[in-house]
Design a protein around this motif. Sequence first.
Motif, PDB file in Angstrom:
ATOM      1  N   SER A 191      17.577  59.122  16.405  1.00  0.00           N
ATOM      2  CA  SER A 191      17.129  60.408  15.855  1.00  0.00           C
ATOM      3  C   SER A 191      18.276  61.383  15.641  1.00  0.00           C
ATOM      4  O   SER A 191      18.277  62.153  14.686  1.00  0.00           O
ATOM      5  CB  SER A 191      16.088  61.033  16.794  1.00  0.00           C
ATOM      6  N   SER A 192      19.278  61.354  16.532  1.00  0.00           N
ATOM      7  CA  SER A 192      20.383  62.310  16.454  1.00  0.00           C
ATOM      8  C   SER A 192      21.538  61.817  15.591  1.00  0.00           C
ATOM      9  O   SER A 192      22.535  62.517  15.458  1.00  0.00           O
ATOM     10  CB  SER A 192      20.911  62.608  17.866  1.00  0.00           C
ATOM     11  N   PHE A 193      21.417  60.624  15.002  1.00  0.00           N
ATOM     12  CA  PHE A 193      22.556  60.053  14.291  1.00  0.00           C
ATOM     13  C   PHE A 193      22.286  59.732  12.824  1.00  0.00           C
ATOM     14  O   PHE A 193      23.222  59.594  12.050  1.00  0.00           O
ATOM     15  CB  PHE A 193      23.009  58.766  14.989  1.00  0.00           C
ATOM     16  N   LEU A 194      21.009  59.617  12.450  1.00  0.00           N
ATOM     17  CA  LEU A 194      20.694  59.212  11.091  1.00  0.00           C
ATOM     18  C   LEU A 194      19.921  60.299  10.361  1.00  0.00           C
ATOM     19  O   LEU A 194      19.181  61.074  10.969  1.00  0.00           O
ATOM     20  CB  LEU A 194      19.851  57.926  11.093  1.00  0.00           C
ATOM     21  N   CYS A 195      20.101  60.345   9.044  1.00  0.00           N
ATOM     22  CA  CYS A 195      19.316  61.257   8.222  1.00  0.00           C
ATOM     23  C   CYS A 195      17.866  60.772   8.168  1.00  0.00           C
ATOM     24  O   CYS A 195      17.583  59.594   8.345  1.00  0.00           O
ATOM     25  CB  CYS A 195      19.882  61.318   6.808  1.00  0.00           C
ATOM     26  N   VAL A 196      16.951  61.677   7.903  1.00  0.00           N
ATOM     27  CA  VAL A 196      15.532  61.335   7.853  1.00  0.00           C
ATOM     28  C   VAL A 196      15.264  60.290   6.772  1.00  0.00           C
ATOM     29  O   VAL A 196      14.441  59.388   6.961  1.00  0.00           O
ATOM     30  CB  VAL A 196      14.690  62.596   7.610  1.00  0.00           C
ATOM     31  N   SER A 197      15.951  60.375   5.659  1.00  0.00           N
ATOM     32  CA  SER A 197      15.744  59.402   4.578  1.00  0.00           C
ATOM     33  C   SER A 197      16.074  57.987   5.031  1.00  0.00           C
ATOM     34  O   SER A 197      15.359  57.030   4.696  1.00  0.00           O
ATOM     35  CB  SER A 197      16.598  59.776   3.361  1.00  0.00           C
ATOM     36  N   PHE A 255       8.453  58.211  14.714  1.00  0.00           N
ATOM     37  CA  PHE A 255       8.838  58.992  13.533  1.00  0.00           C
ATOM     38  C   PHE A 255       7.937  60.206  13.371  1.00  0.00           C
ATOM     39  O   PHE A 255       8.409  61.325  13.128  1.00  0.00           O
ATOM     40  CB  PHE A 255       8.761  58.128  12.271  1.00  0.00           C
ATOM     41  N   LEU A 256       6.624  60.001  13.518  1.00  0.00           N
ATOM     42  CA  LEU A 256       5.701  61.106  13.303  1.00  0.00           C
ATOM     43  C   LEU A 256       5.890  62.208  14.342  1.00  0.00           C
ATOM     44  O   LEU A 256       5.962  63.393  13.996  1.00  0.00           O
ATOM     45  CB  LEU A 256       4.259  60.602  13.337  1.00  0.00           C
ATOM     46  N   SER A 257       5.980  61.826  15.630  1.00  0.00           N
ATOM     47  CA  SER A 257       6.073  62.835  16.691  1.00  0.00           C
ATOM     48  C   SER A 257       7.474  63.433  16.810  1.00  0.00           C
ATOM     49  O   SER A 257       7.632  64.552  17.303  1.00  0.00           O
ATOM     50  CB  SER A 257       5.653  62.233  18.037  1.00  0.00           C
ATOM     51  N   GLY A 258       8.504  62.711  16.343  1.00  0.00           N
ATOM     52  CA  GLY A 258       9.871  63.211  16.449  1.00  0.00           C
ATOM     53  C   GLY A 258      10.413  63.818  15.178  1.00  0.00           C
ATOM     54  O   GLY A 258      10.926  64.942  15.178  1.00  0.00           O
ATOM     55  N   GLU A 259      10.277  63.101  14.072  1.00  0.00           N
ATOM     56  CA  GLU A 259      10.892  63.541  12.816  1.00  0.00           C
ATOM     57  C   GLU A 259       9.953  64.410  11.978  1.00  0.00           C
ATOM     58  O   GLU A 259      10.359  65.449  11.459  1.00  0.00           O
ATOM     59  CB  GLU A 259      11.341  62.327  11.989  1.00  0.00           C
ATOM     60  N   TYR A 260       8.701  63.970  11.833  1.00  0.00           N
ATOM     61  CA  TYR A 260       7.795  64.737  10.977  1.00  0.00           C
ATOM     62  C   TYR A 260       7.537  66.120  11.560  1.00  0.00           C
ATOM     63  O   TYR A 260       7.521  67.125  10.827  1.00  0.00           O
ATOM     64  CB  TYR A 260       6.470  63.992  10.796  1.00  0.00           C
ATOM     65  N   THR A 261       7.346  66.193  12.870  1.00  0.00           N
ATOM     66  CA  THR A 261       7.070  67.494  13.484  1.00  0.00           C
ATOM     67  C   THR A 261       8.252  68.442  13.379  1.00  0.00           C
ATOM     68  O   THR A 261       8.075  69.649  13.239  1.00  0.00           O
ATOM     69  CB  THR A 261       6.686  67.322  14.971  1.00  0.00           C
ATOM     70  N   ARG A 262       9.493  67.890  13.427  1.00  0.00           N
ATOM     71  CA  ARG A 262      10.673  68.751  13.397  1.00  0.00           C
ATOM     72  C   ARG A 262      11.185  68.978  11.979  1.00  0.00           C
ATOM     73  O   ARG A 262      11.381  70.114  11.554  1.00  0.00           O
ATOM     74  CB  ARG A 262      11.801  68.148  14.249  1.00  0.00           C
ATOM     75  N   SER A 263      11.418  67.891  11.225  1.00  0.00           N
ATOM     76  CA  SER A 263      12.100  67.990   9.933  1.00  0.00           C
ATOM     77  C   SER A 263      11.184  68.406   8.784  1.00  0.00           C
ATOM     78  O   SER A 263      11.678  68.838   7.735  1.00  0.00           O
ATOM     79  CB  SER A 263      12.762  66.647   9.593  1.00  0.00           C
ATOM     80  N   GLY A 279      12.676  67.976   5.366  1.00  0.00           N
ATOM     81  CA  GLY A 279      12.153  66.705   4.870  1.00  0.00           C
ATOM     82  C   GLY A 279      13.170  65.592   4.919  1.00  0.00           C
ATOM     83  O   GLY A 279      13.991  65.501   5.830  1.00  0.00           O
ATOM     84  N   ALA A 280      13.141  64.726   3.903  1.00  0.00           N
ATOM     85  CA  ALA A 280      14.039  63.570   3.859  1.00  0.00           C
ATOM     86  C   ALA A 280      15.497  63.988   3.752  1.00  0.00           C
ATOM     87  O   ALA A 280      16.403  63.201   4.056  1.00  0.00           O
ATOM     88  CB  ALA A 280      13.665  62.668   2.685  1.00  0.00           C
ATOM     89  N   ASN A 281      15.759  65.213   3.328  1.00  0.00           N
ATOM     90  CA  ASN A 281      17.142  65.701   3.193  1.00  0.00           C
ATOM     91  C   ASN A 281      17.733  66.182   4.510  1.00  0.00           C
ATOM     92  O   ASN A 281      18.897  66.567   4.562  1.00  0.00           O
ATOM     93  CB  ASN A 281      17.185  66.866   2.186  1.00  0.00           C
ATOM     94  N   ASP A 282      16.937  66.184   5.574  1.00  0.00           N
ATOM     95  CA  ASP A 282      17.408  66.707   6.855  1.00  0.00           C
ATOM     96  C   ASP A 282      18.444  65.774   7.466  1.00  0.00           C
ATOM     97  O   ASP A 282      18.135  64.663   7.889  1.00  0.00           O
ATOM     98  CB  ASP A 282      16.225  66.885   7.814  1.00  0.00           C
ATOM     99  N   CYS A 283      19.672  66.250   7.530  1.00  0.00           N
ATOM    100  CA  CYS A 283      20.744  65.506   8.189  1.00  0.00           C
ATOM    101  C   CYS A 283      21.388  66.362   9.277  1.00  0.00           C
ATOM    102  O   CYS A 283      22.507  66.074   9.728  1.00  0.00           O
ATOM    103  CB  CYS A 283      21.806  65.066   7.181  1.00  0.00           C
ATOM    104  N   LEU A 284      20.681  67.444   9.683  1.00  0.00           N
ATOM    105  CA  LEU A 284      21.207  68.308  10.742  1.00  0.00           C
ATOM    106  C   LEU A 284      21.013  67.689  12.113  1.00  0.00           C
ATOM    107  O   LEU A 284      21.612  68.121  13.093  1.00  0.00           O
ATOM    108  CB  LEU A 284      20.507  69.679  10.690  1.00  0.00           C
TER     109      LEU A 284
END
Length: 459
Positions: free
Chosen positions: A403-409, A274-282, A178-183
């Motif tokens: 996408s590869s540099f910032l946390c989801v939050s 965001f939806l197709s990149g972050e929501y689907t993964r994180s 979720g929003a805590n994803d910083c990997l």
Amino acid sequence: MERSLKNVLVVSFGFLLLFTAYGGLQNLQSSLYSQNGLGVATLSTLYSAVLLSSMFLPPILIKKCGCKWTIAGSMCCYVAFSLGSFHASWYTLIPTSILLGLGAAPLWSAHCTYLTIMGNSEAQKSGKLSKDVVNQYFGIFFLIFQSSGVWGNLISSLVFAQTPTQETISEEQLLSCGANDCLMATAASNSTQPPSQQLIYTLLGIYTGSGILAILLVAVFLEPVKDKLETKGEKRLSSPTFWSTILSTFTLFRDRRLCLLILLPLYSGLQQGFLSGEYTRSYTTCALGIHFVGYVMICFSATTSLCSLLFGKVSKYTGRAALYGLGTATHLSCIIVLLVWHPHPTQLAIFFLLPGLWGMADAVWQTQNNALYGALFEKNKEAAFANYRLGEALGFVIAFGYSSFLCVSVKLYILLAVLSLTMVAYGTVEYLESRATGEITAAGKKTIQEEKGEMQTEM
């Protein structure tokens, strides 16, 4: 069936087949090719090419080839991307993503121009308002087109469901979802077993076949169309030069309305990215596994599809401002929930509810943005829609680029800020339009009163 509606349906089902393939493949990029960030790098490159293409290609191709053959030719670029995925690597996905990006802007600009011309033509025949018919046609298109996400994601889910039993995701690992994803995109989203290469080939074969059918449908059944604005007394004395056609995309920025409205497609690209990149993964892949991505995204596609038809019909009663207000409130609520929510497999309903609400708001952006551009820039449709694709592509590039540099939050806070600015800019345009309409009405009344005064004087 009337000719205009038949052509709208041909375009719609062509896009349905094409994006059944591409949409499903895009949603899987960040999860399927997470190693070394290949998935998001591919998407970032793709939309960088769209950005470049939006600046130059759409007006030229539409003028030279017409809307029909621009659509058919651009679809071939999408099929090439599917073929490149059969041997996924930096040497195949990056070049084919560039090719797809170059074809995407002309495809969407030609489709928007085609529907606008068809809507205006039908409005003249039936005596209806052009904006109402164009809105209706875009509603029909997006009802059919957005359902491609249902079929594309359903296909991927059914194919990947044959993957061996997934491993249990630990509570410790869920804390980083979720929003805590910083990997970022360089790490695997969870420890579940990835699909076998055979299943991936099966999926790609289905997607490639769907894209080829889309090309054949458009090439055989879609009728060529010409803009009637140029066939009447206003017909141009000479064809525009090569450079004037290219520069038309940029010279339209002299219109301050376009400068303000560019934030609408920019936000549209950001939120879809965001939806197709972050929501689907994180969120989905991280907490549930990659085999759930398709099912979750079906909710997004289904609600977007149904709401597109609904909003296309009710806009003439509610006005576009009310629909933009609904979309804004819905996305603001979803962003806040995504910021505070800690994804867990036991909260299965929330994984489906959020994309559904997100899709309802996305239907507002898709139908109303296109109709708004068509209504405000009717005499410069090709350049206006090229600028629309340019702005949307820029949003995708930014979304996948960071996408590869910032946390989801942080990405969610960026969405929040851009959405707020976008609505302020849109409100300004609506104010300018209402004031201009008021001035025209006042001037018309004044002219009538002056004519009456002159008649009384003569008497």
